[in-house]
Design a protein around this motif. Structure first.
Motif, short mmCIF file in Angstrom:
data_model
loop_
_atom_site.label_atom_id
_atom_site.label_comp_id
_atom_site.label_asym_id
_atom_site.label_seq_id
_atom_site.Cartn_x
_atom_site.Cartn_y
_atom_site.Cartn_z
N ALA A 149 0.84 -1.21 0.00
CA ALA A 149 0.00 0.00 0.00
C ALA A 149 0.87 1.25 0.00
CB ALA A 149 -0.93 0.00 1.20
N ALA A 150 1.95 1.23 0.78
CA ALA A 150 2.86 2.37 0.83
C ALA A 150 3.52 2.60 -0.54
CB ALA A 150 3.92 2.17 1.90
N ILE A 151 3.90 1.52 -1.20
CA ILE A 151 4.51 1.66 -2.52
C ILE A 151 3.51 2.24 -3.52
CG2 ILE A 151 5.50 0.39 -4.48
CD1 ILE A 151 6.75 -1.53 -2.41
N ILE A 152 2.27 1.81 -3.46
CA ILE A 152 1.24 2.35 -4.36
C ILE A 152 1.02 3.83 -4.10
CG2 ILE A 152 -1.23 2.27 -4.92
CD1 ILE A 152 -1.03 -0.80 -4.47
N ILE A 153 0.95 4.21 -2.83
CA ILE A 153 0.77 5.62 -2.49
C ILE A 153 1.96 6.43 -2.98
CG2 ILE A 153 0.67 7.25 -0.55
CD1 ILE A 153 -1.00 5.03 0.91
N TYR A 154 3.16 5.91 -2.78
CA TYR A 154 4.37 6.58 -3.26
C TYR A 154 4.31 6.76 -4.78
CZ TYR A 154 9.24 7.20 -4.64
OH TYR A 154 10.39 7.66 -5.21
N ASP A 155 3.94 5.70 -5.49
CA ASP A 155 3.88 5.77 -6.95
C ASP A 155 2.82 6.78 -7.42
OD1 ASP A 155 4.67 4.98 -9.59
OD2 ASP A 155 2.83 3.79 -9.71
N VAL A 156 1.67 6.78 -6.78
CA VAL A 156 0.62 7.74 -7.15
C VAL A 156 1.09 9.16 -6.90
CG1 VAL A 156 -1.69 8.56 -6.51
CG2 VAL A 156 -1.30 6.13 -6.88
N PHE A 157 1.74 9.38 -5.76
CA PHE A 157 2.27 10.70 -5.46
C PHE A 157 3.30 11.13 -6.52
CE2 PHE A 157 5.56 13.36 -3.49
CZ PHE A 157 4.79 14.46 -3.12
N MET A 158 4.23 10.24 -6.82
CA MET A 158 5.26 10.56 -7.81
C MET A 158 4.64 10.85 -9.18
SD MET A 158 8.15 10.63 -6.28
CE MET A 158 9.32 10.61 -7.62
N ARG A 159 3.65 10.06 -9.54
CA ARG A 159 3.03 10.19 -10.86
C ARG A 159 2.22 11.47 -11.00
NH1 ARG A 159 2.01 6.54 -14.76
NH2 ARG A 159 2.72 4.88 -13.37
N TYR A 160 1.37 11.74 -10.02
CA TYR A 160 0.43 12.86 -10.17
C TYR A 160 0.89 14.16 -9.52
CZ TYR A 160 -2.60 9.31 -12.07
OH TYR A 160 -3.11 8.32 -12.86
N ALA A 161 1.64 14.07 -8.44
CA ALA A 161 2.09 15.30 -7.79
C ALA A 161 3.38 15.83 -8.40
CB ALA A 161 2.27 15.08 -6.29
#
Length: 166
Positions: free
Chosen positions: A25-37
């Motif tokens: 879950a942490a990796i997914i959140i990290y990836d979403v943050f990197m991708r969209y933010a």
């Protein structure tokens, strides 16, 4: 004693593996943050989380059986008395569960060893080795088979577990 050992082993594995859910879950959140933010998506996160989820999913089979969390079709057995129900469920383990679990264990072991021998990797943007996940599948199948032995012995020996504190 064997029942307690198997139950405790699957309980331990289940509790340790549950931490993997937090990691992926942490990796997914990290990836979403990197991708969209930051508009800088990772190349590895999807492949890693896919393998971690596979590991998580297969490794909890014995734990789920220990806690009676697998899907059951008990339309017939719910109408039976307690003693007859125990013996019907024990027969179900012998006829259905043990052959399936044995084949699952032996075939997944062969599958893992072939993957290891070939040096199999994923085909995504980051090539990760596949054999660790396949080895986890073989280990999980063995844990499921052992938990089936424990549940079968509980039925045959009429060992009821006391309700656990949550």
């Amino acid at each position: 004693m064997l029942i307690k050992f198997i139950d405790k082993m699957n309980e331990f594995v289940g509790r340790i593996v549950s931490v993997v859910a937090v990691i992926f879950a942490a990796i997914i959140i990290y990836d979403v943050f990197m991708r969209y933010a930051l508009n800088d998506p990772t190349r590895w996160a999807f492949d890693v989380t896919k393998q971690l989820y596979g590991f998580y999913f297969v490794m909890l089979g014995g734990y789920a059986l220990r806690h009676q969390a697998h899907v059951r079709v008990d339309l017939i057995t719910e109408t039976l008395g307690p003693n007859l129900r125990r013996w019907v469920e024990a027969a179900g383990y012998v006829i259905f569960f043990f052959p399936f679990a044995w084949i699952f264990t032996t075939r997944s072991y062969e599958f893992a060893m072939r993957s290891y021998a070939q040096g199999e990797t994923t085909y995504g943007s980051v090539q990760l080795p596949v054999y660790p996940l396949k080895m986890a599948m073989a280990l999980a199948a063995g844990l499921l088979l052992l938990q089936g032995v424990s549940e079968f012995l509980k039925l045959v020996l009429n060992r009821q577990e006391l309700p656990r504190d949550a």
